[in-house]
Motif scaffolding. Structure first.
Motif, PDB file in Angstrom:
ATOM      1  N   ASN A 201      21.242   6.999 -16.465  1.00 19.99           N
ATOM      2  CA  ASN A 201      19.914   6.935 -15.862  1.00 19.99           C
ATOM      3  C   ASN A 201      18.934   6.394 -16.898  1.00 19.99           C
ATOM      4  O   ASN A 201      18.949   6.820 -18.064  1.00 19.99           O
ATOM      5  CB  ASN A 201      19.446   8.318 -15.391  1.00 19.99           C
TER       6      ASN A 201
ATOM      7  N   THR B 213      22.647   0.646  -9.406  1.00 19.23           N
ATOM      8  CA  THR B 213      23.028   1.230  -8.108  1.00 19.23           C
ATOM      9  C   THR B 213      21.817   1.807  -7.387  1.00 19.23           C
ATOM     10  O   THR B 213      21.854   1.988  -6.168  1.00 19.23           O
ATOM     11  CB  THR B 213      24.075   2.339  -8.310  1.00 19.23           C
ATOM     12  N   ASP B 214      20.747   2.113  -8.120  1.00 23.13           N
ATOM     13  CA  ASP B 214      19.524   2.632  -7.494  1.00 23.13           C
ATOM     14  C   ASP B 214      18.343   2.287  -8.384  1.00 23.13           C
ATOM     15  O   ASP B 214      18.431   2.360  -9.614  1.00 23.13           O
ATOM     16  CB  ASP B 214      19.619   4.153  -7.308  1.00 23.13           C
ATOM     17  N   MET B 215      17.244   1.887  -7.743  1.00 28.62           N
ATOM     18  CA  MET B 215      16.041   1.545  -8.487  1.00 28.62           C
ATOM     19  C   MET B 215      14.831   1.881  -7.622  1.00 28.62           C
ATOM     20  O   MET B 215      14.651   1.303  -6.555  1.00 28.62           O
ATOM     21  CB  MET B 215      16.048   0.055  -8.862  1.00 28.62           C
ATOM     22  N   HIS B 216      14.024   2.838  -8.065  1.00 24.64           N
ATOM     23  CA  HIS B 216      12.858   3.210  -7.272  1.00 24.64           C
ATOM     24  C   HIS B 216      11.743   3.734  -8.170  1.00 24.64           C
ATOM     25  O   HIS B 216      11.971   4.148  -9.308  1.00 24.64           O
ATOM     26  CB  HIS B 216      13.226   4.255  -6.204  1.00 24.64           C
TER      27      HIS B 216
ATOM     28  N   THR C 235       9.526   3.863 -13.364  1.00 22.43           N
ATOM     29  CA  THR C 235      10.642   3.339 -12.581  1.00 22.43           C
ATOM     30  C   THR C 235      11.936   4.026 -12.980  1.00 22.43           C
ATOM     31  O   THR C 235      12.261   4.102 -14.172  1.00 22.43           O
ATOM     32  CB  THR C 235      10.790   1.826 -12.766  1.00 22.43           C
ATOM     33  N   HIS C 236      12.642   4.509 -11.974  1.00 24.12           N
ATOM     34  CA  HIS C 236      13.948   5.147 -12.195  1.00 24.12           C
ATOM     35  C   HIS C 236      15.044   4.129 -11.923  1.00 24.12           C
ATOM     36  O   HIS C 236      15.033   3.416 -10.926  1.00 24.12           O
ATOM     37  CB  HIS C 236      14.117   6.340 -11.261  1.00 24.12           C
ATOM     38  N   ILE C 237      16.022   4.054 -12.844  1.00 27.86           N
ATOM     39  CA  ILE C 237      17.190   3.188 -12.679  1.00 27.86           C
ATOM     40  C   ILE C 237      18.458   4.014 -12.835  1.00 27.86           C
ATOM     41  O   ILE C 237      18.618   4.758 -13.798  1.00 27.86           O
ATOM     42  CB  ILE C 237      17.220   2.075 -13.755  1.00 27.86           C
ATOM     43  N   SER C 238      19.344   3.897 -11.856  1.00 25.39           N
ATOM     44  CA  SER C 238      20.702   4.428 -12.007  1.00 25.39           C
ATOM     45  C   SER C 238      21.631   3.234 -12.196  1.00 25.39           C
ATOM     46  O   SER C 238      21.587   2.283 -11.404  1.00 25.39           O
ATOM     47  CB  SER C 238      21.124   5.230 -10.777  1.00 25.39           C
TER      48      SER C 238
ATOM     49  N   PRO D 186      11.009  -2.258  -7.669  1.00 24.21           N
ATOM     50  CA  PRO D 186      11.704  -1.054  -7.202  1.00 24.21           C
ATOM     51  C   PRO D 186      11.248  -0.662  -5.800  1.00 24.21           C
ATOM     52  O   PRO D 186      10.195  -1.083  -5.319  1.00 24.21           O
ATOM     53  CB  PRO D 186      11.291   0.005  -8.232  1.00 24.21           C
TER      54      PRO D 186
ATOM     55  N   PRO E  86       9.693   5.495  -2.813  1.00 23.97           N
ATOM     56  CA  PRO E  86      10.397   6.604  -2.142  1.00 23.97           C
ATOM     57  C   PRO E  86       9.827   6.877  -0.752  1.00 23.97           C
ATOM     58  O   PRO E  86       8.635   6.718  -0.499  1.00 23.97           O
ATOM     59  CB  PRO E  86      10.158   7.788  -3.087  1.00 23.97           C
TER      60      PRO E  86
END
Length: 633
Positions: A410, A458-461, A474-477, A497, A500
């Motif tokens: 993450n 795999t995820d960005m928001h 910004t969160h990145i997986s 991103p 939510p």
């Protein structure tokens, strides 16, 4: 089976090849005649070198060659303003009656692609190829006069079974005439002289400066001396080697790469934005003849460089030129040249890739190249600021990716100023944050980093904290269990991103963005959806722009009291710099009554009928359309 002979109408071909629609400029005839002269001189020089060597060892051949005077090629270009007579004369290999019949008079057939040429077994690769260049003369003249004598060296070349006639000839070819008249000549010396009585309308353009600049424009340098005569004036161009045309090669913030390999010679300049005025347009030549008027259009510049000027000569016939020689074909050869240029840069910066970063794009445009070797160099050149294991370090992108390879991680993207504000001011909440994220990356080069991490995302928001003022990041997986190729994602990486689902605000401001200020609209917001559906109407587009501009103005001026929303007429936000994280700039940027001001603005721009026609009767702003800490207490 029936067959039909395919023939080419001579008259139509002549009209096509002798027009500016084909050659783009009337001065092309000078280039075409110059190419013929250069080929003739180089061909004679190549034959002169091989004279006698088909049956003697090189040392013996050198002794025999002393019988002949050393060949010194030269070209003379002259113009007489009183008679408007343009001439170009060379002391090259020359032509005879056989050449006149089989090549000069046959449009589209070139001696330099014939069996007669290949039988000579010379090492010279000619510039000429298509056999149509002489037709360009009819753009500027109604007649072509040729006088020539074949040099005797042709009879001692490799594998020549028949002795060639070296008798001089004189020929004249009139416009729209399918026949060339020729007679014997009294020319004593080898070579060819072409004379053109130019049309009257071209005379005002021609003077000594025009002739000199035209030759310099078409040739990168002049290894064969070119004497230019204009009436009684004389200039000699004789530059044996290529030189760098831009003298500012040692200025700080620029790198000049000298190129000299089996294919290319010349210079490549890479420099900062402040040095643009020091460098002119890029130039590319092939066999010392200009390839195109617009070198940038060939796409030789690596896309990850901001500023790039080149002055290159391709030593041999490499690019496939179009018939008019106005540009090179967009084919595999051009792609290979682009890759070669990239390799030259790799070789130069390979040992010190970090010195390349100052010249690179900041990531607003694709910096992941088509070629893996370049991508590898760029990944070592681009550095990001990382907070990792309670330490702040600046490391190349490649180091970050290699360091986490084989794991799922993450990442948090957060402005540096916001990170320290968060870490010091909200210790308890930060503890949970630190346990969740493997590293924090600051805003420096964040766009560039995203292009390299894109295959693993795999995820960005966005993460929007309603309780902590200004906290948006910004969160990145990323799944990095298997190494992946970056190139397939080239140009298709995620730039924004997702917002939510639990956040329904009209817009937000992230912290990766730089000037000018950009609002991120929430596609799930009811008002955004209404306005988007009606964007076909110009007044709705204007309304959207005015709403965004009002919000931006308040973000940039949070201490000013606005009495109402203003109709700015659109967006015109100028460049600016914020001293703190952009999301922190938004704290208390709006007054409590701002939503009502927007509602009043809507009805001043759109009439009740227009609101109904555009499906905007339910367009209505409330404080819930904005992040809670945007509204002042």
């Amino acid at each position: 089976m029936k067959t039909i002979h395919v023939d080419i109408e001579n008259t139509n071909m002549m009209q096509s090849f002798a027009s500016e629609q084909f050659y783009e400029t009337w001065t092309a005839f000078i280039r075409e005649l110059l190419i013929n002269a250069i080929d003739a001189c180089n061909m004679r020089q190549a034959l002169d070198w091989s004279w006698g060597t088909e049956f003697l060892e090189m040392e013996q051949a050198e002794q025999i060659k002393t019988v002949r005077e050393p060949y010194e090629p030269h070209i003379i270009i002259a113009y007489r303003s009183d008679s408007r007579l343009f001439t170009i004369e060379d002391n090259g290999i020359g032509i005879n009656e056989y050449d006149l019949i089989n090549y000069v008079s046959r449009i589209g057939k070139s001696y330099y692609t014939s069996k007669d040429f290949y039988d000579q077994r010379v090492s010279y690769v000619p510039i000429s190829k298509h056999g149509i260049g002489l037709c360009s003369c009819f753009m500027a003249a109604r007649a072509i006069l040729i006088e020539s004598k074949k040099d005797n060296i042709i009879n001692t070349a490799w594998m020549v079974n028949n002795q060639q006639d070296c008798s001089p000839i004189m020929a004249k070819w009139f416009e729209d005439n399918p026949q060339i008249e020729y007679v014997s000549s009294k020319k004593k010396t080898s070579g060819t002289r072409v004379a053109l009585p130019l049309r009257q309308n071209y005379d005002p353009f021609i003077d000594m400066d025009f002739l000199v600049q035209t030759i310099k424009h078409f040739t990168m340098y002049q290894p064969i001396p070119i004497t230019i005569l204009y009436d009684n004036r004389k200039v000699v161009l004789n530059q044996p080697h290529l030189t760098w045309r831009f003298p500012h090669s040692e200025v700080l913030g620029s790198t000049i790469i000298e190129v000299d390999d089996e294919l290319l010679e010349g210079y490549i300049a890479i420099y900062n934005d402040g040095h643009k005025d020091f460098f002119g347009r890029s130039e590319i030549f092939q066999q010392n003849i200009r390839v195109t008027e617009d070198a940038q259009s060939l796409g030789i510049q690596p896309e990850w460089l901001r500023n790039f000027t080149y002055q290159l000569n391709i030593k041999t016939r490499f690019l496939n030129m179009n018939l008019s020689r106005s540009t090179a074909a967009r084919d595999d050869k051009l792609l290979e040249l682009r890759q070669r240029v990239g390799q030259i840069i790799i070789n130069h910066f390979g040992r010190q890739p970090l010195t390349l970063e100052q010249y690179m794009s900041d990531g607003r445009y694709p910096i992941v190249g088509t070629y893996k070797a370049e991508t590898e160099l760029v990944s070592r050149a681009v550095q990001v600021w990382v907070y990792l294991k309670e330490q702040e370090v600046e490391v190349p992108v490649r180091t970050v990716i290699k360091g986490f390879m084989g794991r799922k991680i993450n990442i948090a993207f957060m402005a540096k100023s916001l990170f320290y504000y968060y870490k010091k001011g909200y210790t308890f909440d930060y503890t949970n944050f630190a346990a969740k994220y493997d590293m924090v990356i600051y805003e420096h080069n964040i766009r560039a980093f995203m292009q390299f991490i894109a295959p693993y995302v795999t995820d960005m928001h966005y993460v929007v904290n309603e309780d902590i003022q200004g906290l948006i990041y910004t969160h990145i997986s990323a799944d990095m269990t298997v190494e992946k190729d970056t190139n397939p994602k080239r140009g298709r990486y995620i730039t924004q991103p997702a917002i939510p689902e639990e956040h329904m605000e009209f817009c937000l401001v992230s912290n990766e963005l730089t000037s000018p200020l950009e609002l991120v609209l929430n596609p799930a917001n009811r008002n955004v959806m209404l306005l988007d559906r009606a964007q076909d109407h110009i007044k709705v587009r204007r309304l959207m722009a005015v709403i965004k501009e009002n919000i931006k103005r308040r973000i940039l001026n949070p201490n000013s009291r606005w009495t109402k929303a203003l109709d700015f007429g659109g967006e015109y936000l100028e460049e600016y710099k914020s001293l703190k994280a952009l999301s922190m700039q938004c704290v208390w940027c709006l007054e409590k009554d701002f939503p009502n001001e927007l509602n009043e603005l809507v009805v001043t721009i759109l009439s009740p009928k227009e609101l109904a026609d555009y499906g905007l009767t339910s367009l209505y702003f409330t404080k819930d359309d904005f992040i809670s800490w945007w509204i002042s207490p």
